[in-house]
Motif scaffolding. Structure first.
Motif, PDB file in Angstrom:
ATOM      1  N   UNK A  83      -0.749   5.922   7.684  1.00 42.02           N
ATOM      2  CA  UNK A  83      -1.323   5.251   7.275  1.00 42.02           C
ATOM      3  C   UNK A  83      -1.670   3.538   6.099  1.00 42.02           C
ATOM      4  N   UNK A  84      -2.014   4.520   5.109  1.00 41.67           N
ATOM      5  CA  UNK A  84      -2.243   3.861   3.684  1.00 41.67           C
ATOM      6  C   UNK A  84      -1.035   3.421   3.179  1.00 41.67           C
ATOM      7  N   UNK A  85      -0.127   3.788   2.888  1.00 38.15           N
ATOM      8  CA  UNK A  85       1.391   3.636   1.920  1.00 38.15           C
ATOM      9  C   UNK A  85       2.062   3.186   1.553  1.00 38.15           C
ATOM     10  N   UNK A 206      -3.924  -2.993   1.580  1.00 38.47           N
ATOM     11  CA  UNK A 206      -3.912  -1.909   1.812  1.00 38.47           C
ATOM     12  C   UNK A 206      -4.020  -1.135   0.755  1.00 38.47           C
ATOM     13  N   UNK A 207      -4.786   0.087   0.796  1.00 38.97           N
ATOM     14  CA  UNK A 207      -4.654   0.470  -0.313  1.00 38.97           C
ATOM     15  C   UNK A 207      -4.608   2.213  -0.558  1.00 38.97           C
ATOM     16  N   UNK A 208      -3.991   2.866  -1.551  1.00 40.88           N
ATOM     17  CA  UNK A 208      -2.879   4.062  -1.331  1.00 40.88           C
ATOM     18  C   UNK A 208      -3.174   4.909  -2.758  1.00 40.88           C
ATOM     19  N   UNK A 278      -1.709  -5.512  -1.542  1.00 42.52           N
ATOM     20  CA  UNK A 278      -0.892  -4.022  -1.407  1.00 42.52           C
ATOM     21  C   UNK A 278      -1.487  -3.436  -3.008  1.00 42.52           C
ATOM     22  N   UNK A 279      -2.212  -2.262  -2.523  1.00 44.86           N
ATOM     23  CA  UNK A 279      -3.118  -1.510  -3.746  1.00 44.86           C
ATOM     24  C   UNK A 279      -1.908  -0.625  -4.122  1.00 44.86           C
TER      25      UNK A 279
END
Length: 296
Positions: A83-85, A206-208, A278-279
């Protein structure tokens, strides 16, 4: 030059295109390289004299290899980290993209688009990437996915409707840069209102961070300007050592600490506001990125 050397030369002529296909299919630079290598192994075991169109043959071979990899990945999709990719970013200096990266990003394949592609079923993704991005005929795609050409066309059509929902970034680098600089300045100053002003009301972050961790660096998915602005305040110490770069062809940010990359942020700017962040903050994946020549 012997036949094997000639075949290797012909393969190298196609490598850039094949890597671009695989990157769009997989969203992973290392896996894309693996898929291209597998295509070479298949070619080396094939009678190339019987291949009438080598470029087309190699493209469909890479597509088939990537399809198998996506199906294997889908079978493990119960992993909550999916979900965070954040897909692998392609990073280059703000003032230029080298020729190899230009081939890789020739369709302005931003991180936001790659995230949408990852929501597609494997066969849908293959049909869309091969047909819409690389003009592969549906007859050839049908042979890869094991369906009729009409069914392959339907797969691409369904994918296209999903992809059209992805935000299209402002093509003007200057406007992108202005928005990203305003975001960084507001973060450094701890100015919540200024952060909200540069963010779209429906902005998505979104942080991965890779393996599950707690605290401010945990992987997360946030929606809405207020929540994203609040999160940006937590990372103000990283904004002090940030520099602007191109991330997948649009203005983004690399944050460093003691000379080590701590995160890469892709930014999507539309009409002067940031609509997506997108991090990638996964230490293992950051260590594999090529940041040579980016500068301090």
């Amino acid at each position: 030059m012997n036949d094997k050397d000639l075949l290797a030369d012909r393969f190298e002529e196609n490598r850039g295109r094949l890597r671009a296909v695989a990157y769009r299919m997989l969203g992973s630079l290392s896996e894309a390289d693996d898929a291209v290598q597998e295509a070479w192994l298949k070619l080396s075991r094939t009678d190339a004299d019987e291949v009438r169109n080598l470029a087309a043959w190699l493209t469909t071979v890479v597509g088939r290899v990537c399809l198998d990899m996506l199906r294997s990945r889908a079978s493990r999709r119960e992993d909550p980290m999916d979900a965070f990719h954040v897909p692998d970013p392609v990073i280059s200096p703000l003032d230029r993209i080298d020729p190899e990266q230009e081939v890789l990003l020739s369709d302005s394949v931003g991180l936001a688009l790659l995230v949408v592609l990852e929501t597609l079923e494997p066969a849908e993704r293959l049909a869309f990437v091969l047909h819409d991005m690389f003009a592969v005929p549906f007859d050839d795609i049908a042979a890869v996915v094991g369906r009729t050409p009409a069914a392959a066309r339907q797969l691409a059509s369904r994918a296209r409707r999903r992809v059209q929902a992805a935000p299209a970034p402002d093509p003007d680098i200057g406007r992108q840069r202005k928005a990203v600089e305003a975001f960084l300045a507001a973060s450094r100053d701890g100015d919540f209102e200024a952060l909200v002003a540069v963010l779209h009301p429906d902005v998505v972050l979104r942080a991965d961070s890779g393996a599950p961790v707690g605290g401010a660096v945990a992987s997360r998915l946030l929606r809405g300007a207020a929540d994203v602005a609040q999160q940006a305040l937590f990372f103000r110490q990283f904004s002090m050592s940030s520099r602007l770069v191109l991330v997948n062809g649009t203005v983004g940010v690399v944050a460093t600490l003691d000379g080590r990359p701590m995160s890469v942020m892709g930014v999507t700017v539309v009409e002067g506001r940031i609509v997506a962040l997108h991090i990638l903050a996964d230490p293992e994946r950051l260590a594999r990125l090529d940041l040579a020549g980016i500068g301090d």
